[in-house]
Design an enzyme around this catalytic site. Structure first.
Site, PDB file in Angstrom:
ATOM      1  N   PHE A  12       0.811  -1.219   0.000  1.00  0.00           N
ATOM      2  CA  PHE A  12       0.000   0.000   0.000  1.00  0.00           C
ATOM      3  C   PHE A  12       0.844   1.269   0.000  1.00  0.00           C
ATOM      4  CE2 PHE A  12      -2.345  -3.386   2.205  1.00  0.00           C
ATOM      5  CZ  PHE A  12      -3.485  -3.450   1.427  1.00  0.00           C
ATOM      6  N   GLY A  38       5.180  -2.668  11.235  1.00  0.00           N
ATOM      7  CA  GLY A  38       4.157  -2.886  10.210  1.00  0.00           C
ATOM      8  C   GLY A  38       4.813  -3.178   8.879  1.00  0.00           C
ATOM      9  N   GLY A  67      -2.000  -9.892   9.727  1.00  0.00           N
ATOM     10  CA  GLY A  67      -2.842  -8.898   9.069  1.00  0.00           C
ATOM     11  C   GLY A  67      -3.558  -7.969  10.030  1.00  0.00           C
ATOM     12  N   HIS A 135      -3.685   0.699  13.056  1.00  0.00           N
ATOM     13  CA  HIS A 135      -4.151   2.082  13.028  1.00  0.00           C
ATOM     14  C   HIS A 135      -5.234   2.388  14.062  1.00  0.00           C
ATOM     15  CE1 HIS A 135      -1.482   2.661   9.855  1.00  0.00           C
ATOM     16  NE2 HIS A 135      -2.231   3.272   8.974  1.00  0.00           N
ATOM     17  N   ASP A 161       0.278   7.453   6.823  1.00  0.00           N
ATOM     18  CA  ASP A 161      -1.181   7.637   6.862  1.00  0.00           C
ATOM     19  C   ASP A 161      -1.605   8.770   7.781  1.00  0.00           C
ATOM     20  OD1 ASP A 161      -1.630   5.594   5.004  1.00  0.00           O
ATOM     21  OD2 ASP A 161      -1.660   4.062   6.557  1.00  0.00           O
TER      22      ASP A 161
END
Length: 200
Positions: A12, A38, A67, A135, A161
């Protein structure tokens, strides 16, 4: 290893943000090794490793490899390739190792663990800490609280992010970004949702 090969890896991390990680890794690995929280399938790890290679430094990656919430079965980012149907759980670790080997990278050290547990025994000062793990507020806050003190003076904290507006994305990374600013960190550079702060 080159940029074109990294860009094709599952993940991502947009190319412009990945290139920023590479540049920061090259600069701040002069202060010590890099640690990433992460990992997923290793795309950001590979950008970091390419930068750290210039200073002959290592990139340590921490992930439980099961995950995040959004990667689970029937969730928004579920992916058959990272799901172990025999064990009925997400497992990104095999793909991480496959990607490291495919690009013949020698300076990534994967740590399969939870971030908080790993922090208890970590003794080495870091040149760069990259937080891109869970997150939720609790997860992001724990990553910051457990690892921030391990960054060398003059080293950097990178956070992914960052969304100031709640309508654009989750607020946990923005929360620890604000916390770092109150804790004498100074913004070095920001590229889209990726920010780099220097420990002063």
């Amino acid at each position: 290893m080159n940029l074109e090969k990294i860009e094709k890896i599952k993940g991502f991390m947009p190319t412009n943000e990945g290139k920023a990680l590479l540049k920061w890794a090259e600069k701040f690995s002069n202060f010590g090794p890099i640690l990433e929280i992460g990992t997923y399938c290793g795309k950001s790890s590979l950008y970091l490793a390419l930068g750290a290679k210039k200073t002959d430094q290592y990139v340590f990656t921490i992930d439980h490899h099961q995950g995040s919430e959004e990667h689970q079965l029937n969730e928004e980012y579920f992916d058959n390739e990272i799901y172990d149907f025999s064990k009925k759980r997400v497992n990104t670790f095999p793909l991480l190792i496959k990607n490291i080997n495919k690009l013949n990278v020698k300076n990534i050290v994967p740590i399969v663990s939870e971030s908080k547990k790993s922090s208890f025994s970590w003794k080495t000062n870091l040149g760069m800490l990259f937080i891109d793990g869970g997150h939720s507020f609790e997860s992001a806050d724990n990553d910051y609280k457990c690892w921030e003190s391990k960054i060398a003076e003059g080293g950097c904290l990178a956070i992914h992010d960052i969304f100031e507006d709640p309508n654009d994305g989750g607020q946990a990374p923005f929360h620890i970004f604000q916390k770092a600013l109150r804790n004498n960190y100074k913004v070095y550079e920001q590229v889209d949702t990726l920010v780099c702060l220097i420990k002063g």
